[in-house]
Design an enzyme around this catalytic site. Structure first.
Site, PDB file in Angstrom:
ATOM      1  N   ASP A  26       0.857  -1.170   0.000  1.00 48.09           N
ATOM      2  CA  ASP A  26       0.000   0.000   0.000  1.00 48.09           C
ATOM      3  C   ASP A  26       0.905   1.236   0.000  1.00 48.09           C
ATOM      4  O   ASP A  26       2.133   1.126   0.106  1.00 48.09           O
ATOM      5  CB  ASP A  26      -0.881  -0.057   1.261  1.00 48.09           C
ATOM      6  CG  ASP A  26      -1.712   1.185   1.464  1.00 48.09           C
ATOM      7  OD1 ASP A  26      -2.399   1.587   0.513  1.00 48.09           O
ATOM      8  OD2 ASP A  26      -1.676   1.751   2.568  1.00 48.09           O
ATOM      9  N   ALA A  67      -0.057   5.188   1.465  1.00 46.21           N
ATOM     10  CA  ALA A  67      -0.146   5.984   2.694  1.00 46.21           C
ATOM     11  C   ALA A  67      -0.260   5.100   3.922  1.00 46.21           C
ATOM     12  O   ALA A  67      -1.101   4.209   3.992  1.00 46.21           O
ATOM     13  CB  ALA A  67      -1.348   6.928   2.629  1.00 46.21           C
ATOM     14  N   ALA A 124     -13.597  10.363   9.874  1.00 44.58           N
ATOM     15  CA  ALA A 124     -12.945  10.327   8.566  1.00 44.58           C
ATOM     16  C   ALA A 124     -12.066   9.095   8.413  1.00 44.58           C
ATOM     17  O   ALA A 124     -11.954   8.527   7.321  1.00 44.58           O
ATOM     18  CB  ALA A 124     -12.120  11.591   8.356  1.00 44.58           C
ATOM     19  N   MET A 158     -10.977   4.115   6.007  1.00 48.94           N
ATOM     20  CA  MET A 158      -9.675   4.202   5.344  1.00 48.94           C
ATOM     21  C   MET A 158      -9.284   2.876   4.716  1.00 48.94           C
ATOM     22  O   MET A 158      -9.492   1.807   5.280  1.00 48.94           O
ATOM     23  CB  MET A 158      -8.593   4.651   6.322  1.00 48.94           C
ATOM     24  CG  MET A 158      -8.481   6.170   6.432  1.00 48.94           C
ATOM     25  SD  MET A 158      -7.971   6.977   4.898  1.00 48.94           S
ATOM     26  CE  MET A 158      -6.260   6.488   4.833  1.00 48.94           C
ATOM     27  N   LYS A 194     -11.320   6.054  -2.802  1.00 46.09           N
ATOM     28  CA  LYS A 194     -11.766   7.306  -2.205  1.00 46.09           C
ATOM     29  C   LYS A 194     -13.250   7.596  -2.467  1.00 46.09           C
ATOM     30  O   LYS A 194     -13.926   8.163  -1.606  1.00 46.09           O
ATOM     31  CB  LYS A 194     -10.885   8.465  -2.683  1.00 46.09           C
ATOM     32  CG  LYS A 194      -9.486   8.414  -2.065  1.00 46.09           C
ATOM     33  CD  LYS A 194      -9.571   8.505  -0.540  1.00 46.09           C
ATOM     34  CE  LYS A 194      -8.240   8.249   0.143  1.00 46.09           C
ATOM     35  NZ  LYS A 194      -8.008   6.818   0.430  1.00 46.09           N
ATOM     36  N   HIS A 235     -14.999   5.581   0.003  1.00 48.18           N
ATOM     37  CA  HIS A 235     -14.752   6.172   1.318  1.00 48.18           C
ATOM     38  C   HIS A 235     -15.744   7.307   1.587  1.00 48.18           C
ATOM     39  O   HIS A 235     -16.387   7.356   2.647  1.00 48.18           O
ATOM     40  CB  HIS A 235     -13.310   6.690   1.370  1.00 48.18           C
ATOM     41  CG  HIS A 235     -12.832   7.089   2.723  1.00 48.18           C
ATOM     42  ND1 HIS A 235     -11.576   6.800   3.177  1.00 48.18           N
ATOM     43  CD2 HIS A 235     -13.433   7.780   3.727  1.00 48.18           C
ATOM     44  CE1 HIS A 235     -11.414   7.295   4.402  1.00 48.18           C
ATOM     45  NE2 HIS A 235     -12.541   7.899   4.756  1.00 48.18           N
ATOM     46  N   ARG A 250     -10.607  -1.980  -3.564  1.00 39.35           N
ATOM     47  CA  ARG A 250     -10.685  -2.759  -2.334  1.00 39.35           C
ATOM     48  C   ARG A 250     -12.116  -2.768  -1.784  1.00 39.35           C
ATOM     49  O   ARG A 250     -12.831  -1.782  -1.949  1.00 39.35           O
ATOM     50  CB  ARG A 250      -9.749  -2.147  -1.277  1.00 39.35           C
ATOM     51  CG  ARG A 250      -8.310  -2.165  -1.676  1.00 39.35           C
ATOM     52  CD  ARG A 250      -7.521  -1.270  -0.729  1.00 39.35           C
ATOM     53  NE  ARG A 250      -6.112  -1.278  -1.105  1.00 39.35           N
ATOM     54  CZ  ARG A 250      -5.234  -0.374  -0.681  1.00 39.35           C
ATOM     55  NH1 ARG A 250      -5.628   0.604   0.129  1.00 39.35           N
ATOM     56  NH2 ARG A 250      -3.975  -0.435  -1.051  1.00 39.35           N
ATOM     57  N   ASP A 256      -1.879  -1.149   5.995  1.00 38.71           N
ATOM     58  CA  ASP A 256      -2.198  -0.679   7.344  1.00 38.71           C
ATOM     59  C   ASP A 256      -3.695  -0.599   7.605  1.00 38.71           C
ATOM     60  O   ASP A 256      -4.095  -0.123   8.667  1.00 38.71           O
ATOM     61  CB  ASP A 256      -1.581   0.706   7.566  1.00 38.71           C
ATOM     62  CG  ASP A 256      -2.169   1.762   6.645  1.00 38.71           C
ATOM     63  OD1 ASP A 256      -2.776   2.731   7.146  1.00 38.71           O
ATOM     64  OD2 ASP A 256      -2.025   1.624   5.420  1.00 38.71           O
TER      65      ASP A 256
END
Length: 266
Positions: A9, A11, A42, A46, A50, A53, A157, A183
């Site tokens: 990944d 970030a 927010a 994650m 996006k 999200h 994802r 993460d």
């Protein structure tokens, strides 16, 4: 090595310790349409693409109620696109301030390449965000062999499609010869869906949510509690291994290699 590739990944895994770049952008994007959200809210989805999200946030009961109060109507798909259109340039604006490589990344990549492994990557970031981030990472010494972004394919994802594209880009198979490092829960789910080994990162990304400086300032017991909570979260998501940061990966690769040599699979 029997292993053929690491798939990282971005970030919280390779760059941006604490995965902090998107947080302010999400809060600001919602604020611009009259809705207040917290950093904790927010962070909830994650790892997802996006748009997904934004959708997860907008349709969550608490935020949907705030949207209704502010806008006089329930949120719609058009509203998802409206918030995303605000968010994306905000994230591009701040990305240069959150592009530092996570300590230990280059050493792990050098070790892996020395063993003949390829380095792939998938991300929940969109292509415009990555077009800003990739040159910054490359200037610091990190340039994976491919980058697959949310929006490049029909689904991101937790589907395995970005992983499948990475297998094809790198020319690696079977999935059991690859390791997905992430993460977030959706990133772990992505690896599991594709059939790879998965490694969760407890302290460098979303599960902890702290910059390295903030993490270093924690008392030992606070750090231990944070590690325990983050490790449990990623383990419950199905990660085969959970470590603190990418810097701790080498012993895990050796453990996976031993399992492969013994005939074990993810």
């Amino acid at each position: 090595m029997a292993l053929k590739a690491l798939i990282l990944d971005w970030a919280g895994t390779a760059v941006d310790f604490g995965s902090r770049a998107p947080m302010g952008a999400f809060v600001e994007a919602f604020a611009r349409v009259g809705v207040t959200i917290s950093i904790a809210e927010a962070r909830g989805p994650m790892g997802l693409p996006k748009r997904d999200h934004v959708s997860a946030l907008l349709y969550s009961p608490a935020i949907a109620a705030r949207w209704q109060a502010a806008n006089g109507a329930a949120p719609t798909e058009a509203d998802v696109d409206r918030v995303l259109a605000i968010f994306e340039p905000l994230n591009v604006e701040v990305i240069e301030h959150h592009a530092d490589l996570i300590p230990g990344l280059l050493d792990v990549v050098a070790f892996a390449r020395g063993q003949g492994l390829k380095i792939g990557s998938t991300t929940g970031y969109t292509r415009p965000i990555m077009e800003r981030l990739m040159p910054l990472a490359a200037a610091a010494g990190y340039a994976p062999d491919n980058v697959v972004c949310a929006g490049d394919l029909a689904a991101g994802r937790p589907s395995p499609l970005m992983m499948y594209r990475t297998f094809a880009d790198l020319g690696v198979w079977p999935p059991a010869a690859c390791v997905k490092i992430d993460d977030t829960e959706p990133g772990i789910a992505e690896g599991l869906a594709a059939g790879t080994w998965t490694v969760g990162l407890a302290l460098s990304g979303n599960a902890a949510g702290l910059s390295k400086a903030e993490l270093d300032r924690l008392a030992a017991d606070e750090r231990a509690a944070l590690r325990t909570a983050a490790t449990d979260r990623l383990a419950r998501a199905g990660a085969h291994f959970v470590i603190d940061t990418i810097a701790d990966l080498r012993p895990v690769l050796e453990a996976i290699e031993a399992r492969l040599q013994a005939g074990l699979r993810p």
